[in-house]
Write an enzyme that holds these catalytic residues in place. Structure first.
Site, mmCIF file in Angstrom:
data_model
loop_
_atom_site.group_PDB
_atom_site.id
_atom_site.type_symbol
_atom_site.label_atom_id
_atom_site.label_comp_id
_atom_site.label_asym_id
_atom_site.label_seq_id
_atom_site.Cartn_x
_atom_site.Cartn_y
_atom_site.Cartn_z
ATOM 1 N N ASP A 46 -8.580 5.541 9.070
ATOM 2 C CA ASP A 46 -9.070 5.047 7.784
ATOM 3 C C ASP A 46 -9.111 6.153 6.743
ATOM 4 O OD1 ASP A 46 -9.461 2.887 9.393
ATOM 5 O OD2 ASP A 46 -11.652 2.913 9.283
ATOM 6 N N GLY A 100 -17.646 -4.093 4.712
ATOM 7 C CA GLY A 100 -17.866 -4.611 6.059
ATOM 8 C C GLY A 100 -16.885 -5.696 6.458
HETATM 9 P P1 ADP Z 1 -15.862 -1.250 6.426
HETATM 10 O O1 ADP Z 1 -15.501 0.197 6.347
HETATM 11 O O2 ADP Z 1 -14.941 -2.024 7.293
HETATM 12 O O3 ADP Z 1 -16.010 -1.900 5.090
HETATM 13 P P2 ADP Z 1 -18.226 -0.135 7.626
HETATM 14 O O4 ADP Z 1 -19.350 -0.744 8.379
HETATM 15 O O5 ADP Z 1 -17.436 0.928 8.272
HETATM 16 O O6 ADP Z 1 -17.297 -1.337 7.127
HETATM 17 O O7 ADP Z 1 -18.766 0.490 6.269
HETATM 18 C C1 ADP Z 1 -19.577 -0.276 5.388
HETATM 19 C C2 ADP Z 1 -20.716 0.586 4.890
HETATM 20 O O8 ADP Z 1 -20.201 1.624 4.018
HETATM 21 C C3 ADP Z 1 -21.709 -0.157 4.036
HETATM 22 O O9 ADP Z 1 -22.693 -0.790 4.825
HETATM 23 C C4 ADP Z 1 -22.291 0.955 3.182
HETATM 24 O O10 ADP Z 1 -23.241 1.692 3.913
HETATM 25 C C5 ADP Z 1 -21.084 1.853 2.945
HETATM 26 N N1 ADP Z 1 -20.382 1.474 1.690
HETATM 27 C C6 ADP Z 1 -19.126 1.041 1.588
HETATM 28 N N2 ADP Z 1 -18.797 0.774 0.294
HETATM 29 C C7 ADP Z 1 -19.894 1.052 -0.435
HETATM 30 C C8 ADP Z 1 -20.232 0.972 -1.828
HETATM 31 N N3 ADP Z 1 -19.345 0.559 -2.731
HETATM 32 N N4 ADP Z 1 -21.472 1.345 -2.202
HETATM 33 C C9 ADP Z 1 -22.373 1.762 -1.303
HETATM 34 N N5 ADP Z 1 -22.123 1.841 0.022
HETATM 35 C C10 ADP Z 1 -20.909 1.499 0.461
HETATM 36 MG MG MG Z 2 -15.483 1.545 7.977
#
Ligand code: ADP
Ligand code: MG
Length: 371
Positions: free
Chosen positions: A169, A116
């Site tokens: 992305d 995030g």
């Molecule tokens: P960003 O892609 O910028 O980090 P997003 O809101 O698009 O932010 O995505 C974040 C979401 O992706 C998290 O809230 C979760 O649902 C999922 N996610 C990302 N990395 C993981 C992880 N390592 N384990 C579980 N879920 C993940």
């Molecule tokens: Mg994202």
């Protein structure tokens, strides 16, 4: 222990057996070309050394069981349940790929991509999952195959999870090359790998994570997409315009001006990199930040303060990256100035009562791979 090794170990601990394999995909930072992917524009992302790894073992009973430290475990019926929450990013990829013969899996996820923070942990998770399925079920993973996998990841995020992101992305997570930024044409998915050797010039791409999480699914990102679509209905594809369109609606005019000028800045940035003048990226980054802040209105005080502090402490340029409304700032600086800039960003954030920022150095790294 690497992230990949940890994924294999966590898998064995959680599921009591070894995985079939481990795959990983990187987070990314976009040098320039923000909020133009869904307008069919150009962008110039690079992959981070930080990755999300998935350890996977296939199942034959239609269940999808997922583990990631710090997240609720998932145990779903692949053919019945709709998987909510973080598991949707994995289930969505399985759904979008529609792999013949896929009858479930156990998956352990380990990552050092900040979640995030605007560094695309979501696409890293999707891309690692997609490449794992491609390897396990013999889907093509050459350049064209990776383009197709990236498109499936976009469908997973848009249609399954419900986050209306573009395609940058997922494309960079699957197709990046070490030592290069990737000039991506979002209209047709064509990619050109541009050598980016900041390090040899004594220059660092510093990412300042402001610690203010963004929320892509809360509507504001979707509003911008809708505004860009509306501007394009009036002015024609923004990507084809050589100057900003004169629209009556002042909001749409500013949104369109951001998209048109940002695409021009991507072309300028590529020219600068080709000329080996890495430091000259600075003013282009600053102009991008102003455009995102004033015309596109996706910045926020935490991002503005971090970018201003970095510039004041000697960065050649700085801008917010990612969807906006929180997340991270990218600053380009002399490697020797990194400690000073980090200190300046921390001090500025503390002075405003913002969260303490964290930092990472973005070295252009490879795309999704088997570990
Ligand atoms: P960003 O892609 O910028 O980090 P997003 O809101 O698009 O932010 O995505 C974040 C979401 O992706 C998290 O809230 C979760 O649902 C999922 N996610 C990302 N990395 C993981 C992880 N390592 N384990 C579980 N879920 C993940
Ligand atoms: Mg994202």
């Amino acid at each position: 222990m690497t992230v990949c090794e940890r994924a294999a170990r966590v898998f064995a601990e959680v599921f009591g057996i070894d995985p079939d394999g481990v795959w990983c995909a990187p987070g990314r930072v976009n040098l320039i070309g923000e909020h133009v992917d869904y307008a069919g524009g150009l962008c110039l992302p690079m992959a981070l050394p930080h990755v999300t790894a998935v350890a996977v073992r296939t199942r034959s009973d239609g269940r999808l069981r997922l583990h990631s430290d710090g997240f609720d475990p998932v145990d779903a019926d692949l053919f019945g349940d709709r998987v909510d929450g973080w598991g949707g990013y994995v289930a969505g990829v399985a759904w979008a790929l529609d792999v013949p013969g896929f009858t479930g899996a156990d998956i352990a996820v380990v990552s050092d991509v900040p979640v995030g923070a605007g560094l695309s942990s979501s696409a890293a998770l999707e891309a690692a999952t997609a490449l794992a399925f491609a390897s396990l079920y013999m889907l093509p993973s050459d350049e064209a195959g990776r383009d197709a996998l990236a498109r499936a990841c976009v469908r997973a995020e848009n249609e399954y999870v419900g986050a209306p992101t573009g395609g940058m992305d997922q494309q960079i997570a699957l197709r990046a090359r070490a030592g290069h930024a990737m000039l991506l044409d979002c209209a047709d998915g064509r990619a050109e790998h541009i050598p980016f050797d900041a390090q040899t010039h004594g220059v660092t791409v510093l990412v300042i994570d402001t610690g203010t999480g963004h929320r892509l699914v809360d509507g504001r990102y979707g509003d911008r997409r809708a505004e860009v679509d509306a501007a394009a209905r009036r002015a024609g594809p923004l990507r084809d315009l050589s100057s900003p369109p004169a629209l009556d609606d002042t909001v749409l005019r500013r949104r369109a001006r951001h998209v048109v000028t940002e695409i021009a800045r991507v072309r300028d940035a590529v020219a600068v990199l080709r000329a080996g003048a890495v430091r000259d990226l600075g003013p282009i980054l600053d102009a991008s930040h102003r455009s995102l802040r004033d015309d596109f209105e996706v910045s926020c005080p935490e991002l503005d303060v971090a970018a201003d502090a970095a510039r004041a402490a000697g960065a050649f340029g700085a801008r917010m990256v990612g969807g906006g409304f929180g997340g991270s700032v990218l600053a380009l600086c002399d490697t020797g100035d990194v400690p000073r800039i980090e200190e300046a960003a921390r001090t500025a954030a503390a002075g405003r009562g913002f969260p303490r920022p964290s930092f990472l150095e973005a070295v252009p790294s490879s795309g999704a791979r088997r570990c």
